[in-house]
Motif scaffolding. Structure first.
Motif, PDB file in Angstrom:
ATOM      1  N   ALA A  11      33.055  74.872  64.476  1.00 23.75           N
ATOM      2  CA  ALA A  11      33.477  75.378  63.170  1.00 23.75           C
ATOM      3  C   ALA A  11      32.749  76.684  62.858  1.00 23.75           C
ATOM      4  N   GLY A  12      33.182  77.331  61.785  1.00 14.35           N
ATOM      5  CA  GLY A  12      32.531  78.556  61.352  1.00 14.35           C
ATOM      6  C   GLY A  12      32.779  79.712  62.290  1.00 14.35           C
ATOM      7  N   GLU A  13      31.854  80.683  62.275  1.00 19.93           N
ATOM      8  CA  GLU A  13      32.027  81.902  63.059  1.00 19.93           C
ATOM      9  C   GLU A  13      30.770  82.323  63.811  1.00 19.93           C
ATOM     10  N   ASN A  14      29.766  81.424  63.884  1.00 18.68           N
ATOM     11  CA  ASN A  14      28.487  81.819  64.461  1.00 18.68           C
ATOM     12  C   ASN A  14      28.253  81.352  65.886  1.00 18.68           C
ATOM     13  N   GLY A  15      29.028  80.367  66.352  1.00 14.89           N
ATOM     14  CA  GLY A  15      28.865  79.909  67.721  1.00 14.89           C
ATOM     15  C   GLY A  15      27.617  79.100  67.970  1.00 14.89           C
ATOM     16  N   MET A  16      27.218  78.256  66.992  1.00 23.71           N
ATOM     17  CA  MET A  16      26.045  77.390  67.159  1.00 23.71           C
ATOM     18  C   MET A  16      26.443  75.952  66.800  1.00 23.71           C
ATOM     19  N   ASP A  52      37.097  84.442  68.919  1.00 26.84           N
ATOM     20  CA  ASP A  52      38.443  83.860  68.881  1.00 26.84           C
ATOM     21  C   ASP A  52      38.896  83.420  70.268  1.00 26.84           C
ATOM     22  N   GLU A  53      38.581  84.205  71.287  1.00 25.57           N
ATOM     23  CA  GLU A  53      39.041  83.912  72.648  1.00 25.57           C
ATOM     24  C   GLU A  53      38.263  82.788  73.322  1.00 25.57           C
ATOM     25  N   ASN A  54      36.989  82.649  72.973  1.00 19.40           N
ATOM     26  CA  ASN A  54      36.125  81.728  73.716  1.00 19.40           C
ATOM     27  C   ASN A  54      35.649  80.504  72.952  1.00 19.40           C
ATOM     28  N   SER A  55      35.607  80.593  71.625  1.00 15.86           N
ATOM     29  CA  SER A  55      34.832  79.594  70.907  1.00 15.86           C
ATOM     30  C   SER A  55      35.497  78.967  69.700  1.00 15.86           C
ATOM     31  N   ARG A  56      36.340  79.688  68.997  1.00 18.42           N
ATOM     32  CA  ARG A  56      36.876  79.173  67.740  1.00 18.42           C
ATOM     33  C   ARG A  56      37.621  77.855  67.954  1.00 18.42           C
ATOM     34  N   ASN A  57      37.224  76.858  67.176  1.00 17.57           N
ATOM     35  CA  ASN A  57      37.875  75.544  67.175  1.00 17.57           C
ATOM     36  C   ASN A  57      37.766  74.826  68.519  1.00 17.57           C
ATOM     37  N   ALA A  96      13.837  70.404  70.984  1.00 15.44           N
ATOM     38  CA  ALA A  96      15.221  70.612  70.567  1.00 15.44           C
ATOM     39  C   ALA A  96      15.804  71.764  71.362  1.00 15.44           C
ATOM     40  N   VAL A  97      17.049  71.604  71.786  1.00 18.16           N
ATOM     41  CA  VAL A  97      17.768  72.621  72.551  1.00 18.16           C
ATOM     42  C   VAL A  97      19.009  73.006  71.758  1.00 18.16           C
ATOM     43  N   ARG A  98      19.142  74.282  71.433  1.00 17.82           N
ATOM     44  CA  ARG A  98      20.335  74.748  70.722  1.00 17.82           C
ATOM     45  C   ARG A  98      21.406  75.129  71.747  1.00 17.82           C
ATOM     46  N   ILE A  99      22.587  74.543  71.583  1.00 19.77           N
ATOM     47  CA  ILE A  99      23.732  74.860  72.439  1.00 19.77           C
ATOM     48  C   ILE A  99      24.601  75.874  71.703  1.00 19.77           C
ATOM     49  N   VAL A 100      24.891  77.000  72.355  1.00 17.04           N
ATOM     50  CA  VAL A 100      25.596  78.095  71.695  1.00 17.04           C
ATOM     51  C   VAL A 100      26.808  78.524  72.515  1.00 17.04           C
ATOM     52  N   LEU A 101      27.627  79.355  71.875  1.00 18.62           N
ATOM     53  CA  LEU A 101      28.877  79.834  72.469  1.00 18.62           C
ATOM     54  C   LEU A 101      29.012  81.333  72.262  1.00 18.62           C
ATOM     55  N   PRO A 102      29.824  82.009  73.087  1.00 18.71           N
ATOM     56  CA  PRO A 102      30.044  83.444  72.903  1.00 18.71           C
ATOM     57  C   PRO A 102      30.615  83.737  71.522  1.00 18.71           C
ATOM     58  N   PRO A 103      30.231  84.859  70.924  1.00 25.91           N
ATOM     59  CA  PRO A 103      29.349  85.926  71.457  1.00 25.91           C
ATOM     60  C   PRO A 103      27.905  85.806  70.993  1.00 25.91           C
ATOM     61  N   PHE A 104      27.462  84.631  70.556  1.00 22.68           N
ATOM     62  CA  PHE A 104      26.101  84.443  70.056  1.00 22.68           C
ATOM     63  C   PHE A 104      25.094  85.102  70.993  1.00 22.68           C
ATOM     64  N   PRO A 105      24.123  85.864  70.474  1.00 21.71           N
ATOM     65  CA  PRO A 105      23.755  86.049  69.066  1.00 21.71           C
ATOM     66  C   PRO A 105      24.408  87.272  68.411  1.00 21.71           C
ATOM     67  N   PHE A 106      25.480  87.781  68.986  1.00 22.88           N
ATOM     68  CA  PHE A 106      26.107  88.990  68.467  1.00 22.88           C
ATOM     69  C   PHE A 106      27.362  88.651  67.668  1.00 22.88           C
TER      70      PHE A 106
END
Length: 439
Positions: free
Chosen positions: A375-380, A342-347, A325-335
């Protein structure tokens, strides 16, 4: 089995969305409750929701908890135990099994009481006492926070210096930065070897025959470098009750039966030619492990969890090769950085270049107006899986699927499963841990 009623409960963050979606897609009636306000849009358009899980208890044929946490405190084990006492079929823990994850010292006591070898470990509730211990007993150590703060995975630190000097420096820094939140920490002697998690499904009385062996990839970057994350990917295979199982989880079977535990339980270990050394428990589903386990089920998932919750000796058929399994993530994960998110990932839109959704599993995603979105706020947002007769076959299938997904600014590790190919599998085999257990 006809359609059943499944109630999924996230008493804190939304974690179990994919399993709920998968069971729903099999034709079962599903309701999903999410406590955390920031996560309540996760799963929208994929899974029917409820805003009052207690009102749906009588409706449910099976109730499934996804974690041990109720907000910042453990507590789903107590809820699950109360529901079982009322006659409900529940996948979830008990107060004592919750305690296995929350208090690492208690976990080691349980292992030792049941004849499981453990690595040298010490629990401290005072930073200066921990620093003094390392000064007086210089060795490389692993720092493992206790309590709610342990969910901030980047606080786990694996020492590198033989004299423990780097561990001392980190403890001094943690005292200043995290002393107000860390209820304590465990210092565990660092052991070299192959890290492997033994995972079993328990039906309240016994483990099912299929045992899962998985290999976590916690660091953010390929090559196992960078900050620690909850998980960036997993490789795994299924086997029977071999030596690894019998010398670890197998020794806890009677204890878990006395507890009435139902669900997945995972014991992460370091293994070398001299022995098996347990590190930590996950007395709940692992993430993204459960998504990968779903992908490898060759019998119906809903039927399996219905039978597991009812103590009906589940008959599980699984893929006999390898899976990743490969988890695809977005900024600022894991922080945590709300502005960056908001600038890079939300929605953000999730775009697929093919019509196939094989091997695609949702985490922090929603389905709106025919479009998959973050969705959410974690970027995963997604986990992508693959399977094959060899680990390399599984890697090729998973990464071919990853290549068909477009999410601006996304990132992922491209080396999931390589450790097995590079020698971990050969070492476990040569040390005699993967064959049948001696009886």
């Amino acid at each position: 089995m006809g359609s059943r009623h499944f109630l999924f409960i996230s008493a804190d963050a939304a974690l179990i969305t994919d399993l709920a979606w998968h069971v729903h897609s099999e034709g079962h009636d599903v309701k999903y409750y999410i406590e955390a306000e920031s996560d309540q849009e996760i799963g929208d358009g994929f899974v029917p929701k409820t805003d009052d899980w207690k009102a749906d208890v009588e409706w449910a044929d099976v109730i499934i908890f996804d974690d041990i946490w109720v907000g910042s405190d453990i507590g789903t084990g107590e809820l699950a135990q109360e529901l079982r006492e009322q006659g409900h079929a529940v996948v979830g823990g008990t107060p004592n099994t919750d305690h296995l994850e929350e208090d690492r010292g208690y976990a080691m006591e349980i292992l030792e009481a049941h004849g499981v070898n453990t690595v040298e470990h010490h629990v401290f509730h005072d930073f200066d006492a921990g620093i003094t211990h390392v000064q007086e007993h210089p060795n490389p150590y692993v720092i493992k926070p206790l309590g709610e703060v342990q969910n901030v995975k980047r606080l786990l630190y694996v020492g590198n210096e033989d004299d423990g000097s780097d561990v001392i420096d980190v403890l001094k820094a943690y005292k200043k930065a995290w002393g107000h939140r860390m209820k304590g920490f465990q210092l565990q002697r660092k052991v070299e070897g192959v890290e492997v998690a033994i995972c079993g499904f328990f039906d309240g009385e016994q483990f099912i025959d299929q045992v899962n062996f998985n290999f976590e990839h916690k660091k953010l970057f390929p090559g196992n470098i960078g900050p620690s994350t909850g998980e960036m990917g997993t490789s795994m295979f299924w086997a029977g009750r071999n030596k690894l199982f019998e010398e670890t989880l197998g020794k806890l079977e009677d204890w878990l039966a006395a507890e009435g535990y139902v669900g997945s339980i995972d014991l992460n270990c370091i293994v070398n030619e001299t022995g098996i050394y347990p590190l930590e428990f996950t007395p709940r589903f692992g993430y993204p492990t459960i998504a990968l386990q779903e992908e490898s089920f060759e019998s119906p998932t809903g039927q399996f969890f219905f039978d597991l919750a009812h103590g009906a000796d589940p008959d599980l058929t699984v893929h006999r090769g390898y899976q990743i399994a490969v988890r695809i993530v977005l900024p600022p994960f894991p922080f945590d950085d709300e502005k960056a998110y908001d600038e890079n990932s939300r929605n953000a839109a999730v775009v697929f270049e093919t019509d196939s959704r094989d091997g695609i599993h949702i985490e922090d995603a929603k389905h709106v107006d025919g479009q998959w979105r973050v969705a959410g706020e974690n970027g995963m947002p997604l986990v992508v899986t693959g399977k094959g007769e060899t680990m390399q076959d599984a890697r090729e299938q998973a990464y071919e699927r990853v290549d068909t997904i477009v999410i601006p600014n996304c990132y992922y590790r491209d080396d999931i499963g390589e450790r097995w190919i590079a020698g971990d599998g050969d070492r476990l085999q040569s040390w005699g841990y993967l064959g049948p257990a001696e009886r």
